[in-house]
Scaffold this active site. Structure first.
Site, short mmCIF file in Angstrom:
data_model
loop_
_atom_site.label_atom_id
_atom_site.label_comp_id
_atom_site.label_asym_id
_atom_site.label_seq_id
_atom_site.Cartn_x
_atom_site.Cartn_y
_atom_site.Cartn_z
CB CYS A 62 -0.95 0.01 1.19
SG CYS A 62 -2.08 -1.39 1.20
CB CYS B 101 -0.18 0.53 7.84
SG CYS B 101 -1.90 0.47 7.25
#
Length: 475
Positions: free
Chosen positions: A139, A459
Protein backbone atom coordinates in the site's frame (compact mmCIF):
# COMPACT_ATOMS: atom_id res chain seq x y z
CA UNK A 1 1.44 -10.37 22.37
CA UNK A 2 -2.22 -9.74 21.58
CA UNK A 3 -3.46 -11.01 24.93
CA UNK A 4 -0.86 -8.88 26.71
CA UNK A 5 -1.82 -5.81 24.67
CA UNK A 6 -5.49 -6.41 25.33
CA UNK A 7 -5.01 -6.70 29.05
CA UNK A 8 -2.69 -3.73 29.41
CA UNK A 9 -4.46 -1.32 27.09
CA UNK A 10 -7.83 -2.10 28.58
CA UNK A 11 -6.38 -1.12 31.93
CA UNK A 12 -4.90 2.15 30.70
CA UNK A 13 -6.86 5.32 31.47
CA UNK A 14 -9.77 5.28 29.08
CA UNK A 15 -8.75 7.19 25.93
CA UNK A 16 -11.55 5.97 23.71
CA UNK A 17 -13.94 8.83 24.48
CA UNK A 18 -12.23 11.06 21.94
CA UNK A 19 -13.43 8.74 19.20
CA UNK A 20 -17.09 9.19 20.06
CA UNK A 21 -19.45 11.69 18.41
CA UNK A 22 -17.28 12.48 15.45
CA UNK A 23 -19.47 11.24 12.67
CA UNK A 24 -20.52 14.67 11.44
CA UNK A 25 -17.98 17.18 12.73
CA UNK A 26 -14.25 17.55 13.38
CA UNK A 27 -13.22 16.90 16.96
CA UNK A 28 -11.27 19.08 19.28
CA UNK A 29 -8.00 17.70 20.54
CA UNK A 30 -7.50 16.71 24.12
CA UNK A 31 -7.10 19.49 26.68
CA UNK A 32 -3.51 18.35 27.29
CA UNK A 33 -2.60 18.80 23.64
CA UNK A 34 -4.37 22.14 23.45
CA UNK A 35 -2.46 23.38 26.50
CA UNK A 36 0.84 22.15 25.07
CA UNK A 37 0.14 23.84 21.76
CA UNK A 38 -0.79 27.08 23.49
CA UNK A 39 2.37 27.12 25.57
CA UNK A 40 4.75 26.34 22.70
CA UNK A 41 5.66 28.91 20.08
CA UNK A 42 5.08 27.37 16.71
CA UNK A 43 8.21 26.86 14.68
CA UNK A 44 8.29 28.71 11.36
CA UNK A 45 11.74 27.54 10.34
CA UNK A 46 12.14 25.95 6.95
CA UNK A 47 13.45 22.39 6.74
CA UNK A 48 15.93 23.24 4.00
CA UNK A 49 19.34 21.66 4.63
CA UNK A 50 22.75 23.07 3.68
CA UNK A 51 24.27 21.64 0.49
CA UNK A 52 21.20 19.50 -0.24
CA UNK A 53 18.90 20.30 -3.15
CA UNK A 54 15.40 21.42 -2.32
CA UNK A 55 12.91 19.06 -3.95
CA UNK A 56 9.40 20.24 -4.74
CA UNK A 57 6.06 18.90 -5.86
CA UNK A 58 4.90 21.14 -8.68
CA UNK A 59 1.45 19.55 -8.86
CA UNK A 60 -0.29 16.22 -8.87
CA UNK A 61 -3.43 14.62 -10.25
CA UNK A 62 -5.39 11.42 -10.03
CA UNK A 63 -8.16 9.76 -11.93
CA UNK A 64 -11.42 9.50 -10.03
CA UNK A 65 -11.14 6.54 -7.65
CA UNK A 66 -13.92 4.08 -8.42
CA UNK A 67 -15.32 0.97 -6.79
CA UNK A 68 -13.92 -2.05 -8.61
CA UNK A 69 -16.31 -3.59 -11.09
CA UNK A 70 -17.76 -0.24 -12.17
CA UNK A 71 -16.78 2.11 -15.01
CA UNK A 72 -13.15 0.99 -15.25
CA UNK A 73 -13.90 -2.74 -15.34
CA UNK A 74 -13.02 -3.23 -19.01
CA UNK A 75 -9.70 -1.35 -18.85
CA UNK A 76 -6.14 -2.48 -18.18
CA UNK A 77 -3.89 -0.92 -15.51
CA UNK A 78 -1.77 0.94 -18.04
CA UNK A 79 -4.93 2.64 -19.35
CA UNK A 80 -5.52 4.23 -15.96
CA UNK A 81 -1.84 5.05 -15.48
CA UNK A 82 -1.77 6.66 -18.93
CA UNK A 83 -4.83 8.73 -18.02
CA UNK A 84 -3.08 9.99 -14.88
CA UNK A 85 0.05 10.89 -16.86
CA UNK A 86 -2.00 12.64 -19.53
CA UNK A 87 -3.90 14.54 -16.84
CA UNK A 88 -0.63 15.63 -15.26
CA UNK A 89 0.73 16.83 -18.61
CA UNK A 90 -2.45 18.81 -19.19
CA UNK A 91 -2.48 20.26 -15.66
CA UNK A 92 1.19 21.34 -15.63
CA UNK A 93 1.96 21.81 -19.35
CA UNK A 94 5.38 20.31 -18.66
CA UNK A 95 7.18 19.48 -21.91
CA UNK A 96 7.52 15.71 -22.24
CA UNK A 97 11.18 15.94 -23.23
CA UNK A 98 12.03 17.69 -19.95
CA UNK A 99 11.03 14.66 -17.87
CA UNK A 100 14.15 12.67 -17.02
CA UNK A 101 12.53 9.62 -15.48
CA UNK A 102 9.13 8.05 -14.70
CA UNK A 103 8.39 5.75 -11.74
CA UNK A 104 5.07 4.07 -10.91
CA UNK A 105 4.00 1.88 -8.05
CA UNK A 106 1.60 -1.03 -8.33
CA UNK A 107 0.74 -4.11 -6.27
CA UNK A 108 -1.17 -6.72 -8.26
CA UNK A 109 0.63 -6.68 -11.58
CA UNK A 110 -0.91 -7.38 -14.95
CA UNK A 111 1.48 -9.93 -16.47
CA UNK A 112 1.23 -8.36 -19.95
CA UNK A 113 2.44 -5.00 -18.66
CA UNK A 114 4.68 -5.94 -15.74
CA UNK A 115 6.55 -2.63 -16.12
CA UNK A 116 3.36 -0.60 -16.19
CA UNK A 117 5.29 2.67 -15.83
CA UNK A 118 6.98 2.14 -19.18
CA UNK A 119 3.81 1.09 -21.02
CA UNK A 120 1.82 4.00 -19.60
CA UNK A 121 4.58 6.47 -20.46
CA UNK A 122 4.71 5.32 -24.07
CA UNK A 123 0.91 5.42 -24.26
CA UNK A 124 0.86 8.98 -22.89
CA UNK A 125 3.27 10.14 -25.59
CA UNK A 126 6.51 10.36 -23.66
CA UNK A 127 9.69 9.81 -25.61
CA UNK A 128 10.90 6.24 -25.91
CA UNK A 129 14.21 7.66 -24.66
CA UNK A 130 12.67 8.43 -21.23
CA UNK A 131 13.45 5.60 -18.80
CA UNK A 132 10.65 4.26 -16.62
CA UNK A 133 10.40 1.57 -14.00
CA UNK A 134 7.80 0.09 -11.66
CA UNK A 135 8.10 -0.49 -7.92
CA UNK A 136 6.00 -2.48 -5.50
CA UNK A 137 5.74 -2.08 -1.73
CA UNK A 138 2.11 -2.99 -1.05
CA UNK A 139 0.00 0.00 0.00
CA UNK A 140 3.00 2.36 0.06
CA UNK A 141 4.10 1.59 -3.51
CA UNK A 142 3.58 5.12 -4.81
CA UNK A 143 5.24 6.44 -1.64
CA UNK A 144 8.25 4.42 -2.72
CA UNK A 145 7.93 5.82 -6.25
CA UNK A 146 8.02 9.37 -4.88
CA UNK A 147 10.93 8.83 -2.52
CA UNK A 148 12.86 7.08 -5.29
CA UNK A 149 12.28 10.24 -7.33
CA UNK A 150 13.55 12.31 -4.40
CA UNK A 151 16.71 10.20 -4.32
CA UNK A 152 17.33 10.59 -8.05
CA UNK A 153 16.98 14.36 -7.82
CA UNK A 154 18.89 14.78 -4.56
CA UNK A 155 21.82 12.82 -6.00
CA UNK A 156 21.92 14.99 -9.10
CA UNK A 157 21.00 12.15 -11.46
CA UNK A 158 17.76 13.85 -12.52
CA UNK A 159 16.08 17.25 -12.34
CA UNK A 160 12.53 16.27 -13.27
CA UNK A 161 10.80 13.01 -12.34
CA UNK A 162 7.18 11.93 -12.61
CA UNK A 163 6.09 9.52 -9.87
CA UNK A 164 2.76 7.81 -9.56
CA UNK A 165 0.84 4.64 -8.94
CA UNK A 166 -1.98 2.54 -10.30
CA UNK A 167 -4.23 -0.34 -9.32
CA UNK A 168 -7.03 -2.07 -11.21
CA UNK A 169 -8.86 -4.48 -8.94
CA UNK A 170 -11.60 -5.05 -11.52
CA UNK A 171 -9.40 -7.44 -13.49
CA UNK A 172 -6.89 -9.30 -11.38
CA UNK A 173 -4.72 -12.11 -12.77
CA UNK A 174 -6.18 -15.52 -11.99
CA UNK A 175 -3.85 -18.45 -12.59
CA UNK A 176 -4.36 -22.11 -13.30
CA UNK A 177 -3.44 -24.37 -10.38
CA UNK A 178 0.22 -25.30 -10.07
CA UNK A 179 -0.48 -28.88 -11.14
CA UNK A 180 -2.25 -27.61 -14.26
CA UNK A 181 0.56 -25.18 -15.06
CA UNK A 182 3.15 -27.93 -14.67
CA UNK A 183 1.19 -30.26 -16.93
CA UNK A 184 0.84 -27.58 -19.62
CA UNK A 185 4.56 -26.80 -19.50
CA UNK A 186 5.39 -30.51 -19.70
CA UNK A 187 3.06 -30.85 -22.68
CA UNK A 188 4.84 -28.00 -24.39
CA UNK A 189 8.14 -29.84 -23.99
CA UNK A 190 6.84 -33.26 -25.09
CA UNK A 191 8.17 -34.33 -28.47
CA UNK A 192 6.10 -37.43 -29.30
CA UNK A 193 2.44 -38.38 -29.21
CA UNK A 194 3.19 -41.07 -26.66
CA UNK A 195 4.81 -38.54 -24.35
CA UNK A 196 1.82 -36.21 -24.66
CA UNK A 197 -0.67 -39.00 -23.96
CA UNK A 198 1.32 -40.07 -20.91
CA UNK A 199 1.20 -36.55 -19.50
CA UNK A 200 -2.52 -36.12 -20.27
CA UNK A 201 -3.33 -39.39 -18.54
CA UNK A 202 -2.24 -37.81 -15.26
CA UNK A 203 -4.84 -35.05 -15.52
CA UNK A 204 -7.39 -34.79 -12.70
CA UNK A 205 -10.40 -32.52 -12.39
CA UNK A 206 -8.97 -30.72 -9.38
CA UNK A 207 -6.22 -29.43 -11.67
CA UNK A 208 -8.85 -26.96 -12.95
CA UNK A 209 -9.21 -25.22 -9.59
CA UNK A 210 -7.98 -21.64 -10.17
CA UNK A 211 -5.51 -19.73 -8.00
CA UNK A 212 -6.68 -16.28 -6.99
CA UNK A 213 -4.17 -13.57 -5.99
CA UNK A 214 -3.39 -13.93 -2.31
CA UNK A 215 -5.43 -11.73 -0.01
CA UNK A 216 -3.45 -12.98 2.96
CA UNK A 217 0.03 -12.31 4.26
CA UNK A 218 2.45 -14.83 2.78
CA UNK A 219 4.46 -15.03 6.00
CA UNK A 220 1.47 -15.50 8.32
CA UNK A 221 -1.37 -16.75 6.07
CA UNK A 222 -3.65 -14.20 7.73
CA UNK A 223 -5.83 -11.75 5.82
CA UNK A 224 -5.33 -8.07 6.54
CA UNK A 225 -8.96 -7.75 7.62
CA UNK A 226 -8.53 -10.55 10.15
CA UNK A 227 -5.41 -8.80 11.45
CA UNK A 228 -7.32 -5.51 11.70
CA UNK A 229 -10.02 -7.24 13.72
CA UNK A 230 -7.47 -8.67 16.16
CA UNK A 231 -5.74 -5.30 16.41
CA UNK A 232 -9.01 -3.55 17.24
CA UNK A 233 -9.69 -6.12 19.95
CA UNK A 234 -6.17 -5.74 21.36
CA UNK A 235 -6.62 -1.98 21.70
CA UNK A 236 -10.16 -2.32 23.09
CA UNK A 237 -11.75 -0.44 20.17
CA UNK A 238 -15.47 -1.03 19.90
CA UNK A 239 -17.57 -1.63 16.82
CA UNK A 240 -19.39 1.65 17.53
CA UNK A 241 -16.15 3.64 17.56
CA UNK A 242 -15.10 2.09 14.27
CA UNK A 243 -18.44 2.82 12.61
CA UNK A 244 -18.37 6.41 13.89
CA UNK A 245 -14.90 6.95 12.47
CA UNK A 246 -15.95 5.52 9.09
CA UNK A 247 -19.00 7.79 9.04
CA UNK A 248 -16.75 10.74 9.82
CA UNK A 249 -14.51 9.85 6.86
CA UNK A 250 -17.43 9.59 4.43
CA UNK A 251 -19.08 12.77 5.74
CA UNK A 252 -15.89 14.82 5.44
CA UNK A 253 -15.15 13.40 1.97
CA UNK A 254 -18.65 14.27 0.79
CA UNK A 255 -18.28 17.81 2.13
CA UNK A 256 -14.88 18.20 0.43
CA UNK A 257 -16.26 16.83 -2.84
CA UNK A 258 -19.29 19.14 -2.79
CA UNK A 259 -17.10 22.17 -2.02
CA UNK A 260 -14.70 21.40 -4.89
CA UNK A 261 -11.73 20.80 -2.59
CA UNK A 262 -10.63 17.56 -4.26
CA UNK A 263 -8.85 19.50 -6.98
CA UNK A 264 -6.38 16.71 -7.76
CA UNK A 265 -9.14 14.71 -9.46
CA UNK A 266 -9.09 15.02 -13.26
CA UNK A 267 -11.92 13.85 -15.54
CA UNK A 268 -11.34 10.66 -17.49
CA UNK A 269 -13.23 9.71 -20.66
CA UNK A 270 -13.58 5.95 -20.39
CA UNK A 271 -13.51 4.41 -23.89
CA UNK A 272 -17.01 3.34 -24.84
CA UNK A 273 -18.46 4.92 -21.72
CA UNK A 274 -19.22 8.33 -20.24
CA UNK A 275 -16.64 10.70 -18.79
CA UNK A 276 -15.97 9.98 -15.12
CA UNK A 277 -15.53 13.15 -13.07
CA UNK A 278 -15.59 12.16 -9.39
CA UNK A 279 -14.96 9.36 -6.89
CA UNK A 280 -17.94 7.02 -6.57
CA UNK A 281 -17.25 5.36 -3.22
CA UNK A 282 -18.21 8.33 -1.02
CA UNK A 283 -21.44 7.21 0.60
CA UNK A 284 -22.37 8.75 3.96
CA UNK A 285 -24.81 6.44 5.68
CA UNK A 286 -26.10 6.31 9.23
CA UNK A 287 -24.88 4.52 12.32
CA UNK A 288 -28.11 2.53 12.39
CA UNK A 289 -27.57 1.25 8.86
CA UNK A 290 -23.91 0.49 9.50
CA UNK A 291 -24.77 -1.42 12.67
CA UNK A 292 -26.85 -3.87 10.61
CA UNK A 293 -23.82 -5.23 8.74
CA UNK A 294 -22.30 -8.51 9.85
CA UNK A 295 -18.62 -8.94 10.68
CA UNK A 296 -16.58 -9.51 7.52
CA UNK A 297 -13.64 -11.47 8.87
CA UNK A 298 -13.94 -12.87 12.40
CA UNK A 299 -17.45 -14.28 12.64
CA UNK A 300 -19.71 -13.84 14.48
CA UNK A 301 -18.00 -11.64 17.08
CA UNK A 302 -15.62 -9.49 15.02
CA UNK A 303 -15.98 -5.72 14.72
CA UNK A 304 -14.54 -5.10 11.24
CA UNK A 305 -17.27 -4.84 8.58
CA UNK A 306 -17.58 -3.68 4.99
CA UNK A 307 -18.76 -0.30 6.29
CA UNK A 308 -15.66 0.42 8.38
CA UNK A 309 -13.12 -0.97 5.89
CA UNK A 310 -11.65 0.52 2.74
CA UNK A 311 -13.11 -0.99 -0.42
CA UNK A 312 -11.51 -2.56 -3.50
CA UNK A 313 -10.74 0.37 -5.76
CA UNK A 314 -9.56 1.16 -9.29
CA UNK A 315 -7.53 4.31 -9.89
CA UNK A 316 -4.23 5.97 -10.73
CA UNK A 317 -2.28 9.02 -9.57
CA UNK A 318 0.77 10.99 -10.71
CA UNK A 319 2.85 13.87 -9.34
CA UNK A 320 5.47 16.11 -10.95
CA UNK A 321 8.59 16.31 -8.78
CA UNK A 322 11.45 18.69 -9.54
CA UNK A 323 14.57 20.24 -8.16
CA UNK A 324 13.45 23.64 -6.90
CA UNK A 325 15.89 25.55 -9.08
CA UNK A 326 14.64 23.71 -12.17
CA UNK A 327 11.00 24.40 -11.32
CA UNK A 328 11.66 28.10 -10.81
CA UNK A 329 13.72 28.33 -14.00
CA UNK A 330 10.76 26.89 -15.89
CA UNK A 331 8.39 29.43 -14.35
CA UNK A 332 6.53 27.06 -12.02
CA UNK A 333 5.11 27.93 -8.61
CA UNK A 334 5.50 24.65 -6.69
CA UNK A 335 2.89 23.51 -4.20
CA UNK A 336 5.15 21.97 -1.57
CA UNK A 337 8.58 20.75 -0.60
CA UNK A 338 9.13 17.04 -0.01
CA UNK A 339 11.24 16.87 3.14
CA UNK A 340 12.32 14.09 5.46
CA UNK A 341 10.81 10.64 5.12
CA UNK A 342 11.12 7.33 6.92
CA UNK A 343 10.35 3.68 6.18
CA UNK A 344 9.79 1.21 9.01
CA UNK A 345 9.13 -2.51 9.38
CA UNK A 346 7.82 -4.51 12.29
CA UNK A 347 6.22 -7.84 13.19
CA UNK A 348 3.80 -8.75 10.36
CA UNK A 349 1.71 -10.93 12.65
CA UNK A 350 0.66 -8.71 15.55
CA UNK A 351 1.83 -5.28 14.35
CA UNK A 352 0.96 -5.52 10.66
CA UNK A 353 -0.95 -2.23 10.56
CA UNK A 354 1.01 -0.12 13.05
CA UNK A 355 3.44 1.43 10.56
CA UNK A 356 2.29 5.03 11.24
CA UNK A 357 2.89 4.59 14.98
CA UNK A 358 6.49 3.54 14.40
CA UNK A 359 7.28 5.90 11.52
CA UNK A 360 5.79 9.11 12.94
CA UNK A 361 8.17 9.75 15.89
CA UNK A 362 11.17 8.80 13.78
CA UNK A 363 10.39 11.20 10.94
CA UNK A 364 9.54 14.00 13.38
CA UNK A 365 12.87 13.54 15.15
CA UNK A 366 14.69 13.44 11.84
CA UNK A 367 13.07 16.74 10.84
CA UNK A 368 13.51 18.34 14.25
CA UNK A 369 9.76 18.78 14.69
CA UNK A 370 7.11 17.79 17.22
CA UNK A 371 3.45 16.90 16.81
CA UNK A 372 2.59 20.48 17.75
CA UNK A 373 4.43 21.74 14.65
CA UNK A 374 2.25 19.74 12.27
CA UNK A 375 -0.66 21.63 10.72
CA UNK A 376 -2.07 18.87 8.51
CA UNK A 377 -2.21 15.11 9.06
CA UNK A 378 -2.97 12.75 6.18
CA UNK A 379 -2.98 9.10 7.29
CA UNK A 380 -3.99 6.16 5.13
CA UNK A 381 -7.22 4.59 6.36
CA UNK A 382 -7.11 0.86 5.63
CA UNK A 383 -9.69 0.16 8.34
CA UNK A 384 -11.30 2.28 11.02
CA UNK A 385 -9.89 -0.10 13.61
CA UNK A 386 -6.40 0.32 12.16
CA UNK A 387 -6.58 4.12 12.39
CA UNK A 388 -7.98 4.10 15.93
CA UNK A 389 -5.41 1.50 17.07
CA UNK A 390 -2.58 3.65 15.73
CA UNK A 391 -3.93 6.73 17.44
CA UNK A 392 -4.21 4.86 20.72
CA UNK A 393 -0.71 3.44 20.37
CA UNK A 394 0.70 6.88 19.58
CA UNK A 395 -0.95 8.21 22.74
CA UNK A 396 0.37 5.42 25.00
CA UNK A 397 3.55 5.78 27.06
CA UNK A 398 3.31 2.08 27.86
CA UNK A 399 3.31 1.06 24.21
CA UNK A 400 6.17 3.42 23.41
CA UNK A 401 8.29 2.05 26.24
CA UNK A 402 7.50 -1.66 25.86
CA UNK A 403 7.31 -2.06 22.09
CA UNK A 404 9.13 0.88 20.54
CA UNK A 405 12.04 1.33 22.93
CA UNK A 406 11.11 4.96 23.48
CA UNK A 407 10.92 6.89 26.73
CA UNK A 408 7.57 8.51 26.00
CA UNK A 409 4.68 8.55 23.56
CA UNK A 410 4.73 10.76 20.49
CA UNK A 411 1.20 11.99 21.23
CA UNK A 412 -2.25 12.07 19.69
CA UNK A 413 -2.78 14.09 16.48
CA UNK A 414 -5.44 16.79 17.01
CA UNK A 415 -8.45 15.47 15.13
CA UNK A 416 -9.41 18.89 13.80
CA UNK A 417 -6.25 18.57 11.68
CA UNK A 418 -6.68 14.90 10.78
CA UNK A 419 -7.88 13.68 7.35
CA UNK A 420 -10.23 16.65 7.04
CA UNK A 421 -11.11 15.94 3.41
CA UNK A 422 -11.87 12.28 3.95
CA UNK A 423 -9.54 9.32 3.59
CA UNK A 424 -9.13 5.89 2.05
CA UNK A 425 -12.27 4.59 3.78
CA UNK A 426 -14.38 6.99 1.73
CA UNK A 427 -12.29 8.20 -1.20
CA UNK A 428 -11.06 4.71 -2.03
CA UNK A 429 -7.76 2.88 -1.90
CA UNK A 430 -6.17 1.75 -5.17
CA UNK A 431 -3.22 0.04 -3.48
CA UNK A 432 -0.49 1.40 -5.74
CA UNK A 433 -1.89 4.94 -6.03
CA UNK A 434 -2.84 6.04 -2.51
CA UNK A 435 0.54 7.50 -1.51
CA UNK A 436 0.42 10.23 -4.14
CA UNK A 437 -3.13 11.07 -3.11
CA UNK A 438 -2.00 11.51 0.49
CA UNK A 439 0.85 13.84 -0.48
CA UNK A 440 -1.34 15.98 -2.72
CA UNK A 441 -4.08 16.13 -0.08
CA UNK A 442 -1.50 17.38 2.42
CA UNK A 443 -0.07 19.92 -0.04
CA UNK A 444 -3.49 21.22 -1.08
CA UNK A 445 -4.73 21.42 2.49
CA UNK A 446 -1.62 23.34 3.58
CA UNK A 447 -2.22 25.85 0.83
CA UNK A 448 -5.94 26.13 1.57
CA UNK A 449 -5.58 26.29 5.37
CA UNK A 450 -2.40 28.38 5.55
CA UNK A 451 -0.34 25.77 7.39
CA UNK A 452 3.37 25.06 6.99
CA UNK A 453 3.97 21.38 7.77
CA UNK A 454 2.03 18.28 6.83
CA UNK A 455 2.62 14.71 7.98
CA UNK A 456 1.75 11.84 5.65
CA UNK A 457 1.76 8.30 7.05
CA UNK A 458 0.62 4.86 5.93
CA UNK A 459 0.78 1.20 6.86
CA UNK A 460 1.42 -1.57 4.36
CA UNK A 461 1.29 -5.33 4.02
CA UNK A 462 4.31 -7.13 5.36
CA UNK A 463 4.28 -5.06 8.54
CA UNK A 464 5.85 -2.05 6.84
CA UNK A 465 5.09 1.65 7.02
CA UNK A 466 6.05 5.08 5.75
CA UNK A 467 5.93 8.67 6.93
CA UNK A 468 6.93 11.91 5.22
CA UNK A 469 7.04 15.60 6.07
CA UNK A 470 5.52 17.90 3.45
CA UNK A 471 6.32 21.59 3.78
CA UNK A 472 4.14 24.24 2.14
CA UNK A 473 5.84 26.28 -0.55
CA UNK A 474 5.88 30.00 0.36
CA UNK A 475 3.07 31.92 -1.32
Amino acid sequence: MISLLTYTLKNLPNTSKWALRFCMRPLSSSSQLQAAAASQTKSKKTLAKPNIRNIVVVDGVRTPFLLSGTSYKDLMPHDLARAALSGLLHRTSVPKDVVDYIIFGTVIQEVKTSNVAREAALGAGFSDKTPAHTVTMACISSNQAMTTAVGLIASGQCDVVVAGGVELMSDIPIRHSRKMRKMMLDLNKAKTLAQRLSIISKFRLNFLSPELPAVSEFSTSETMGHSADRLAAAFAISREEQDEYALRSHSLAKKAQDEGLLSDVVPFKVPGRDTVTQDNGIRPSSLDQMAKLKPAFIKPYGTVTAANSSFLTDGASAVLIMAEEKALAMGYKPKAYLRDFMYVSQDPKDQLLLGPTYATPKVLEKAGLTMNDIDVFEFHEAFSGQILANLKAMDSDWFAQNYMGRKAKVGLPPLEKFNNWGGSLSLGHPFGATGCRLVMAAANRLRKEGGQYGLVAACAAGGQGHAMIVEAYPK
